[in-house]
Design an enzyme around this catalytic site. Structure first.
Site, short mmCIF file in Angstrom:
data_model
loop_
_atom_site.label_atom_id
_atom_site.label_comp_id
_atom_site.label_asym_id
_atom_site.label_seq_id
_atom_site.Cartn_x
_atom_site.Cartn_y
_atom_site.Cartn_z
N ASP A 16 0.82 -0.96 0.02
CA ASP A 16 0.15 0.11 -0.05
C ASP A 16 0.95 1.23 -0.05
O ASP A 16 1.94 1.13 0.12
CB ASP A 16 -0.75 0.03 1.24
CG ASP A 16 -2.33 0.54 0.98
OD1 ASP A 16 -2.46 1.40 0.18
OD2 ASP A 16 -3.18 -0.13 1.56
N ASP A 55 -10.23 3.24 -3.25
CA ASP A 55 -10.82 2.08 -2.94
C ASP A 55 -12.29 1.93 -3.23
O ASP A 55 -13.14 2.34 -3.10
CB ASP A 55 -10.85 1.98 -1.20
CG ASP A 55 -9.35 1.71 -0.72
OD1 ASP A 55 -8.29 1.79 -1.32
OD2 ASP A 55 -9.47 1.75 0.55
#
Ligand code: GLA
Length: 642
Positions: free
Chosen positions: A198, A285
């Site tokens: 990430d 997301d």
């Protein structure tokens, strides 16, 4: 004879390869060395993701409230429900597994209160027993980290009981400063097979920010600005991920690993993700909302040429089972799955599989759609018809048959005409269809009327007589094309990506617009700015659209005799002032070039003998100053013939 009609092409001679530099200086346009044919295929898989990775991820199901029972429950269900047999083998931990970094030696410590099997008798922690158990079940294991010092949960899940603990330094669980150590631990010692890296650590921990001050973090100057492409340091971000890639190669002598880059479409990852990772996120997301699903899907649909065997556009993990994709919204859930399969997206279920209703299991278990996703040619579907309401997506399979999806984006029923020509199949011969959801067979010639329910997608395998009986259009085989350089010099946000609702702040957010660099990237069957092709008034239905000063590789593996295309400056170019020269290389040798071609010059036909050649490279080159608009070029009807 007028100059434009002269076919002034160079034919391959053995001596030409040595003469390359001379030849380039002999034409009026410049050709930088990076755009000389490489002669080797640069699109080789990164790691072990020959087909899009499939499995399960903890995040959408449990966020940071993940634990060993939940994960092993999912693993058991993958096996018991037959999902593992279909290919769902990766069991991936997301954020929440860590307790802290041990300062004496920098070793990461597992939170054994939620992963009890990680506690070792000597007081250490190790995920080896956990990965051993998964491996013994025939599954593979995935882990999660961040490219910076801190993770996303440490910014966005502050309520969580599972945040890293201890001093500021102990809470620095990301890779920054520990790349080789952590990758060695996760893959060498602990035996993981997959890693998601990430990027909040590079975006959210600005020194002096409220987050850093309030939580006592040390802070790291951002290299990613989600809302400002120009402030993001693409090269620095790429360098960090490339270092991880090198560490993964070193820690995995058998190269059996998957590297999932999760920087949400930032730092122009569109252009370099394929060279560094096995997959890369293209957007923010996903949330369990129709508009968010559309947004993530739209962020990958124009990027087919950037994906292929071993490297995949990633529209995010699946949200099937929740919100607007739950068991009460099976049409939407099937559409979500159909679109991901058409896009050759990773298929990562993210649902509590210990209690999954059969209606949802039957979606993930649609073997026909899994086959579409996993087809070995790795051709992401391209868009054959596009509107705000309806899209027709076509994917060419390894056997050159087609899969076609007809997608209703709207909340009302629509009737759609599906054309054989959209499939590049002849419209005077029957097309056989099999509906991959209902399994019904049908046939049509020329055109078929299809009525779709609100939000419905119908997907068919389709076979008929190919328009190009003895070959393929390049736009049919995006998986065999590697965009080595797309000519984009100034990354700009793609304005065609559907705006999503801001799920975090709603209308109080001031409506944040997507900032995914990608506008102007190479496209199949469209110009880089999404127009139809046209050179001096001559239109092409098929082709590759790209900016000048680009290099496209095509993997032909000796299977074709001829490359043919009609090339020129596209009528839609924003910069009509520069001439472009087109070059074709085969296995590193220049075999054909055009004279410089200007806006308004008629298309020139290129016919190149590529018998026995493995890598064909298409270069277009213009002398364009840095502050000029780019030149749009068209490789019209570009095709490979047997
Ligand atoms: C980011 C990622 C998500 C998830 C969370 C975990 O938001 O994009 O996929 O991994 O972090 O905190």
């Amino acid at each position: 004879m007028p100059l434009v009609a002269v076919m002034a092409f160079v034919t391959a001679t053995p001596g030409l390869a040595q003469a390359k530099p001379l030849r380039h200086s002999a034409v009026s346009s410049t050709l930088s060395p990076s755009l000389v044919g490489h002669g080797v295929w640069l699109g080789a898989p990164v790691g072990a993701a020959k087909t899009p990775p499939m499995g399960w991820n903890s995040w959408n199901a449990f966020r940071t409230e993940v634990d060993e029972d939940k994960v092993m429950g999912a693993a058991k269900a993958l096996v018991d429900e037959g999902l593992a047999k279909l290919g769902y083998v990766y069991v991936n931990l997301d954020d929440g597994w860590w307790r802290k970094r041990r300062l004496s030696d920098g070793r990461m410590i597992v939170r054994t209160s939620i992963f009890p099997s990680a506690a070792t008798p000597d007081g250490n922690t190790s995920f080896r027993p956990f990965t051993d158990r998964l491996h013994a079940m025939g599954l593979k294991a995935g882990i999660y980290t961040d490219i910076g010092r801190n993770a996303c949960s440490q910014a966005f899940d502050l309520h969580s009981p599972n945040l890293p603990e201890g001093s500021a330094a102990e809470r620095e669980v990301g890779l920054d400063g520990h790349v080789e150590q952590d990758i060695g631990l996760y893959f060498g010692e602990w035996g993981f097979d997959y890693i998601k890296v990430d990027a909040c650590g590079l975006a959210d921990y600005a020194p002096g920010s409220a987050l850093v001050k309030d939580n006592g973090y040390i802070g790291l100057k951002p290299e990613i600005y989600r809302d400002a492409i120009n402030r993001t340091d693409d090269a620095a971000v790429k360098k960090r991920y490339a270092r991880v890639a090198a560490a993964l190669k070193a820690a995995n002598p058998d190269q059996d690993y998957v590297f999932s880059i999760c920087d949400w479409g930032m730092a122009d990852v569109r252009s370099w993700g394929k060279d560094v990772g096995s997959m890369w996120r293209a957007s923010s997301d996903i949330t369990p909302n129709w508009s968010s699903m559309l947004h993530n899907y739209d962020a990958v649909t124009k990027r087919a040429l950037y994906a292929g065997p071993g490297h995949w556009n990633d529209p995010d993990i699946l949200y099937i089972g929740q919100g607007e994709f739950d068991a009460d919204h099976l049409t939407e859930a099937r559409t979500h799955f159909s679109l991901w399969a058409m896009m050759s997206a990773p298929l990562l279920i993210s649902y509590d599989l210990r209690a999954a209703p059969s209606s949802l299991l039957s979606i993930w278990s649609n073997a026909d759609l899994v086959k579409v996703d996993q087809d070995l040619a790795g051709n992401q579907a391209t868009i054959a018809y596009d509107s705000d309401d309806v899209q027709v997506l076509v994917k060419t399979m390894a056997d050159h048959n087609k899969t076609v999806a007809v997608f209703n984006r709207t909340a009302s029923p629509v009737t759609v005409a599906l054309l054989a020509s959209q499939l590049k199949l002849r419209d005077d011969a029957p097309v056989e269809l099999v509906d991959l959801w209902s399994k019904k067979k049908s046939q049509f010639k020329g055109q078929l009327s299809i009525t779709l329910a609100p939000h419905e997608t119908q997907v068919f395998s389709a076979s008929g007589e190919r328009e190009l009986a003895d070959g393929v259009y390049l736009s049919e085989i995006p998986g065999a094309i590697n965009v080595a350089d797309d000519g984009v010099k100034t990354p700009a946000p793609d304005p065609t990506i559907h705006r999503m609702i801001d799920p975090w702040a709603g209308t109080t957010s001031g409506s944040v617009h997507p900032q995914y660099a990608g506008w102007g990237g190479a496209q199949a069957d469209a110009t880089p700015y999404g127009q139809g092709f046209q050179i001096a008034g001559e239109a092409f239905r098929s082709g590759i659209g790209v900016l000048s000063n680009s290099l496209l590789q095509v993997k032909t593996d000796g299977a074709y005799r001829t490359l043919r295309a009609r090339v020129g400056v596209d009528d839609s170019t924003p910069n009509p002032g520069r001439a472009v020269t087109f070059y074709v290389y085969a296995d590193g040798k220049l075999i054909t070039q055009t004279p410089p071609m200007k806006f308004g010059d008629k298309a020139r036909e290129i016919t190149a003998d590529i018998r026995g050649r493995h890598v064909i490279e298409l270069v277009s080159s213009s002398a364009t100053a840095a502050n000029e608009q780019p030149v749009v070029v068209t490789w019209g009807s570009a095709q490979l013939l047997k």
